[in-house]
Design a protein around this motif. Sequence first.
Motif, PDB file in Angstrom:
ATOM      1  N   VAL A 280      -1.763   4.169  -5.203  1.00 20.31           N
ATOM      2  CA  VAL A 280      -3.209   4.027  -4.990  1.00 20.31           C
ATOM      3  C   VAL A 280      -3.963   5.231  -5.547  1.00 20.31           C
ATOM      4  O   VAL A 280      -4.914   5.100  -6.323  1.00 20.31           O
ATOM      5  CB  VAL A 280      -3.521   3.843  -3.493  1.00 20.31           C
ATOM      6  CG1 VAL A 280      -5.026   3.833  -3.247  1.00 20.31           C
ATOM      7  CG2 VAL A 280      -2.893   2.556  -2.975  1.00 20.31           C
ATOM      8  N   ASP A 281      -3.554   6.435  -5.139  1.00 25.70           N
ATOM      9  CA  ASP A 281      -4.255   7.661  -5.564  1.00 25.70           C
ATOM     10  C   ASP A 281      -3.691   8.240  -6.849  1.00 25.70           C
ATOM     11  O   ASP A 281      -4.377   8.976  -7.551  1.00 25.70           O
ATOM     12  CB  ASP A 281      -4.169   8.725  -4.464  1.00 25.70           C
ATOM     13  CG  ASP A 281      -5.066   8.410  -3.282  1.00 25.70           C
ATOM     14  OD1 ASP A 281      -5.723   7.345  -3.303  1.00 25.70           O
ATOM     15  OD2 ASP A 281      -5.108   9.225  -2.342  1.00 25.70           O
ATOM     16  N   LYS A 282      -2.421   7.963  -7.122  1.00 23.10           N
ATOM     17  CA  LYS A 282      -1.734   8.543  -8.288  1.00 23.10           C
ATOM     18  C   LYS A 282      -1.862  10.062  -8.294  1.00 23.10           C
ATOM     19  O   LYS A 282      -2.115  10.680  -9.331  1.00 23.10           O
ATOM     20  CB  LYS A 282      -2.272   7.946  -9.593  1.00 23.10           C
ATOM     21  CG  LYS A 282      -2.070   6.446  -9.730  1.00 23.10           C
ATOM     22  CD  LYS A 282      -2.583   5.938 -11.066  1.00 23.10           C
ATOM     23  CE  LYS A 282      -2.292   4.471 -11.270  1.00 23.10           C
ATOM     24  NZ  LYS A 282      -2.943   3.584 -10.320  1.00 23.10           N
ATOM     25  N   TYR A 283      -1.738  10.665  -7.116  1.00 19.99           N
ATOM     26  CA  TYR A 283      -1.871  12.118  -7.022  1.00 19.99           C
ATOM     27  C   TYR A 283      -0.721  12.789  -7.776  1.00 19.99           C
ATOM     28  O   TYR A 283       0.323  12.190  -8.043  1.00 19.99           O
ATOM     29  CB  TYR A 283      -1.905  12.562  -5.555  1.00 19.99           C
ATOM     30  CG  TYR A 283      -0.657  12.250  -4.768  1.00 19.99           C
ATOM     31  CD1 TYR A 283       0.389  13.157  -4.683  1.00 19.99           C
ATOM     32  CD2 TYR A 283      -0.526  11.035  -4.096  1.00 19.99           C
ATOM     33  CE1 TYR A 283       1.538  12.867  -3.958  1.00 19.99           C
ATOM     34  CE2 TYR A 283       0.616  10.737  -3.359  1.00 19.99           C
ATOM     35  CZ  TYR A 283       1.637  11.658  -3.292  1.00 19.99           C
ATOM     36  OH  TYR A 283       2.763  11.372  -2.576  1.00 19.99           O
ATOM     37  N   GLY A 284      -0.921  14.061  -8.100  1.00 19.10           N
ATOM     38  CA  GLY A 284       0.080  14.751  -8.907  1.00 19.10           C
ATOM     39  C   GLY A 284       0.219  14.065 -10.253  1.00 19.10           C
ATOM     40  O   GLY A 284      -0.756  13.855 -10.976  1.00 19.10           O
ATOM     41  N   ILE A 285       1.428  13.660 -10.582  1.00 16.96           N
ATOM     42  CA  ILE A 285       1.691  12.974 -11.860  1.00 16.96           C
ATOM     43  C   ILE A 285       2.437  11.665 -11.610  1.00 16.96           C
ATOM     44  O   ILE A 285       3.190  11.198 -12.472  1.00 16.96           O
ATOM     45  CB  ILE A 285       2.507  13.867 -12.817  1.00 16.96           C
ATOM     46  CG1 ILE A 285       3.759  14.409 -12.111  1.00 16.96           C
ATOM     47  CG2 ILE A 285       1.651  15.016 -13.354  1.00 16.96           C
ATOM     48  CD1 ILE A 285       4.728  15.123 -13.043  1.00 16.96           C
ATOM     49  N   TYR A 286       2.218  11.043 -10.464  1.00 18.92           N
ATOM     50  CA  TYR A 286       2.956   9.812 -10.135  1.00 18.92           C
ATOM     51  C   TYR A 286       2.614   8.656 -11.070  1.00 18.92           C
ATOM     52  O   TYR A 286       3.377   7.689 -11.162  1.00 18.92           O
ATOM     53  CB  TYR A 286       2.717   9.417  -8.680  1.00 18.92           C
ATOM     54  CG  TYR A 286       3.684  10.074  -7.728  1.00 18.92           C
ATOM     55  CD1 TYR A 286       5.039   9.718  -7.723  1.00 18.92           C
ATOM     56  CD2 TYR A 286       3.271  11.060  -6.846  1.00 18.92           C
ATOM     57  CE1 TYR A 286       5.939  10.323  -6.858  1.00 18.92           C
ATOM     58  CE2 TYR A 286       4.163  11.667  -5.969  1.00 18.92           C
ATOM     59  CZ  TYR A 286       5.501  11.297  -5.985  1.00 18.92           C
ATOM     60  OH  TYR A 286       6.389  11.906  -5.124  1.00 18.92           O
ATOM     61  N   ASP A 287       1.480   8.731 -11.751  1.00 19.14           N
ATOM     62  CA  ASP A 287       1.144   7.655 -12.678  1.00 19.14           C
ATOM     63  C   ASP A 287       2.061   7.640 -13.900  1.00 19.14           C
ATOM     64  O   ASP A 287       2.053   6.682 -14.677  1.00 19.14           O
ATOM     65  CB  ASP A 287      -0.314   7.763 -13.115  1.00 19.14           C
ATOM     66  CG  ASP A 287      -0.641   9.095 -13.759  1.00 19.14           C
ATOM     67  OD1 ASP A 287       0.082  10.085 -13.506  1.00 19.14           O
ATOM     68  OD2 ASP A 287      -1.637   9.163 -14.508  1.00 19.14           O
ATOM     69  N   ARG A 288       2.868   8.660 -14.078  1.00 24.04           N
ATOM     70  CA  ARG A 288       3.769   8.729 -15.234  1.00 24.04           C
ATOM     71  C   ARG A 288       5.117   8.060 -14.977  1.00 24.04           C
ATOM     72  O   ARG A 288       5.915   7.917 -15.910  1.00 24.04           O
ATOM     73  CB  ARG A 288       4.011  10.188 -15.622  1.00 24.04           C
ATOM     74  CG  ARG A 288       2.746  10.964 -15.935  1.00 24.04           C
ATOM     75  CD  ARG A 288       3.065  12.367 -16.384  1.00 24.04           C
ATOM     76  NE  ARG A 288       1.851  13.167 -16.532  1.00 24.04           N
ATOM     77  CZ  ARG A 288       1.826  14.420 -16.951  1.00 24.04           C
ATOM     78  NH1 ARG A 288       2.963  15.018 -17.277  1.00 24.04           N
ATOM     79  NH2 ARG A 288       0.691  15.079 -17.041  1.00 24.04           N
ATOM     80  N   PHE A 289       5.372   7.700 -13.738  1.00 19.27           N
ATOM     81  CA  PHE A 289       6.701   7.211 -13.383  1.00 19.27           C
ATOM     82  C   PHE A 289       6.690   5.710 -13.147  1.00 19.27           C
ATOM     83  O   PHE A 289       5.751   5.155 -12.584  1.00 19.27           O
ATOM     84  CB  PHE A 289       7.219   7.933 -12.141  1.00 19.27           C
ATOM     85  CG  PHE A 289       7.276   9.430 -12.303  1.00 19.27           C
ATOM     86  CD1 PHE A 289       8.143  10.020 -13.206  1.00 19.27           C
ATOM     87  CD2 PHE A 289       6.425  10.245 -11.569  1.00 19.27           C
ATOM     88  CE1 PHE A 289       8.182  11.382 -13.368  1.00 19.27           C
ATOM     89  CE2 PHE A 289       6.457  11.615 -11.726  1.00 19.27           C
ATOM     90  CZ  PHE A 289       7.344  12.189 -12.623  1.00 19.27           C
TER      91      PHE A 289
ATOM     92  N   TYR B 189       0.849  -1.199   0.000  1.00 20.30           N
ATOM     93  CA  TYR B 189       0.000   0.000   0.000  1.00 20.30           C
ATOM     94  C   TYR B 189       0.881   1.244   0.000  1.00 20.30           C
ATOM     95  O   TYR B 189       1.584   1.516   0.965  1.00 20.30           O
ATOM     96  CB  TYR B 189      -0.912   0.008   1.228  1.00 20.30           C
ATOM     97  CG  TYR B 189      -1.954   1.101   1.223  1.00 20.30           C
ATOM     98  CD1 TYR B 189      -3.153   0.948   0.532  1.00 20.30           C
ATOM     99  CD2 TYR B 189      -1.740   2.296   1.908  1.00 20.30           C
ATOM    100  CE1 TYR B 189      -4.106   1.955   0.525  1.00 20.30           C
ATOM    101  CE2 TYR B 189      -2.688   3.302   1.912  1.00 20.30           C
ATOM    102  CZ  TYR B 189      -3.873   3.126   1.214  1.00 20.30           C
ATOM    103  OH  TYR B 189      -4.819   4.134   1.204  1.00 20.30           O
ATOM    104  N   ASP B 190       0.843   1.964  -1.106  1.00 23.89           N
ATOM    105  CA  ASP B 190       1.585   3.208  -1.263  1.00 23.89           C
ATOM    106  C   ASP B 190       0.644   4.187  -1.958  1.00 23.89           C
ATOM    107  O   ASP B 190       0.136   3.899  -3.047  1.00 23.89           O
ATOM    108  CB  ASP B 190       2.840   2.972  -2.098  1.00 23.89           C
ATOM    109  CG  ASP B 190       3.755   4.183  -2.165  1.00 23.89           C
ATOM    110  OD1 ASP B 190       3.257   5.290  -2.442  1.00 23.89           O
ATOM    111  OD2 ASP B 190       4.979   4.032  -1.954  1.00 23.89           O
ATOM    112  N   ILE B 191       0.390   5.334  -1.343  1.00 21.70           N
ATOM    113  CA  ILE B 191      -0.597   6.281  -1.871  1.00 21.70           C
ATOM    114  C   ILE B 191      -0.170   6.818  -3.231  1.00 21.70           C
ATOM    115  O   ILE B 191      -1.018   7.193  -4.048  1.00 21.70           O
ATOM    116  CB  ILE B 191      -0.824   7.422  -0.856  1.00 21.70           C
ATOM    117  CG1 ILE B 191      -1.416   6.841   0.439  1.00 21.70           C
ATOM    118  CG2 ILE B 191      -1.774   8.487  -1.403  1.00 21.70           C
ATOM    119  CD1 ILE B 191      -1.525   7.828   1.565  1.00 21.70           C
ATOM    120  N   ARG B 192       1.120   6.828  -3.510  1.00 22.71           N
ATOM    121  CA  ARG B 192       1.562   7.248  -4.844  1.00 22.71           C
ATOM    122  C   ARG B 192       1.036   6.311  -5.918  1.00 22.71           C
ATOM    123  O   ARG B 192       0.771   6.733  -7.060  1.00 22.71           O
ATOM    124  CB  ARG B 192       3.090   7.295  -4.896  1.00 22.71           C
ATOM    125  CG  ARG B 192       3.718   8.362  -4.024  1.00 22.71           C
ATOM    126  CD  ARG B 192       5.225   8.243  -3.988  1.00 22.71           C
ATOM    127  NE  ARG B 192       5.650   6.986  -3.367  1.00 22.71           N
ATOM    128  CZ  ARG B 192       6.919   6.587  -3.278  1.00 22.71           C
ATOM    129  NH1 ARG B 192       7.887   7.341  -3.774  1.00 22.71           N
ATOM    130  NH2 ARG B 192       7.217   5.431  -2.688  1.00 22.71           N
TER     131      ARG B 192
END
Length: 405
Positions: free
Chosen positions: A270-279, A265-268
């Motif tokens: 889970v939520d993909k807040y900001g632009i973390y889904d790009r990394f 479980y890592d909110i980066r």
Amino acid sequence: MSATATGSTATGPTAIRPTATPEIATQEIAGKAAAAGDNPGELLEISLGPHHPSTHGVFRMDVSLDGERIVKLKPVFGYLHRNHEKIAETASYLAAMPYTDRLDYMCSLSNNWAYALSVEKLAGLQVPERAEYIRVITAELTRLQNHASTIGFLIQEMGASGTPLMYAFREREKILDLFESLSGSRMMCNYMRFGGCRVELPAGWLDEVRKVVAEFPRFLDEFERLLAGNEILMARTQGVGVLSKELAIQGGITGPILRASGVNYDIRKVDKYGIYDRFDFKVPIGAHGDVYDRYMIRMLEMRESVKILEQALRDIPSGPIMDPKSKIRGFRPKAGEAYGRIESPKGELGFYLISDGSPNPYRYRVRPPSLINLTVLEDMCRGYNLADTVVIFGTIDIVLGEVDR
């Protein structure tokens, strides 16, 4: 295996867990706790603190001992309470931003981001691309210096000389120099703004970041050679301070402590807040939930942060750093509520805000990872020796500014 790292599409082992002795590796925590409680005799009650062990803040533990075994432990705090939440409800939204620096004073830029995210949800503001990349870069640099410092202090609390701590602080200083050149302050940065960032990056700042990031894996390799297989470290950490997956979930534990207990479980992610889904990065997961896993998870997370930084530094675009709709004067979000959260270096940091349409929040509430993670300290220490307490406590990585809000 000590820990594995998981991503969106792949899993695989990333570290081998060396074992000090078979006895240490196979200790049963339930048996130790039962031995402490079967025949307590006369318990010795002592108070550890209040004192200020540098990073943790003014903190006390009331401990009941059967011999040297811990039977009960009560964390005592409140010495540093500053009325953060109520002060923020009497000030404007922007005026509360510098107060967030003082929550986890090791991680002011992460604190800024969590608060800014909540206000942006409340006011419907959009963050420009360049500002999103800057936020990721500063947040991951913050994670690097926080984890390095945590491990340095942990090794020192085991009785090592100051060498590991100074190695960690050497790298921390490089990152704090970057923060100072960016914001004008090493620790209380006050850099984020609703809808973006306060100022543009100084000339040459990204090149300096690239140098620090390029050199950081060498520090990690050096640190692991010194520590990972050290017999004393393994004897003091393996099978010590075990936190089960079930208790971690029930207690609302987040961050490296939760992942060390085997919870992915890592909110980066889970939520993909900001632009973390790009990394492209993985989430390290532990298998034992002991002190050693909590140490190793942080080592692995620093390697993943380096990967994120390399990608962000490669792809950061040009452009504005503030939403043109954002404003300082007359900022009055519409009536409503919002909760914004991030994966801070210590776990889930969230801000819950209620707006009644006035210039200041009607309700301002912080969800601090340090306080929540501290609630399982007794469970992690019960049945172990008094000497283990300081080491177990060190792996929780609390800052009292975040506990006593």
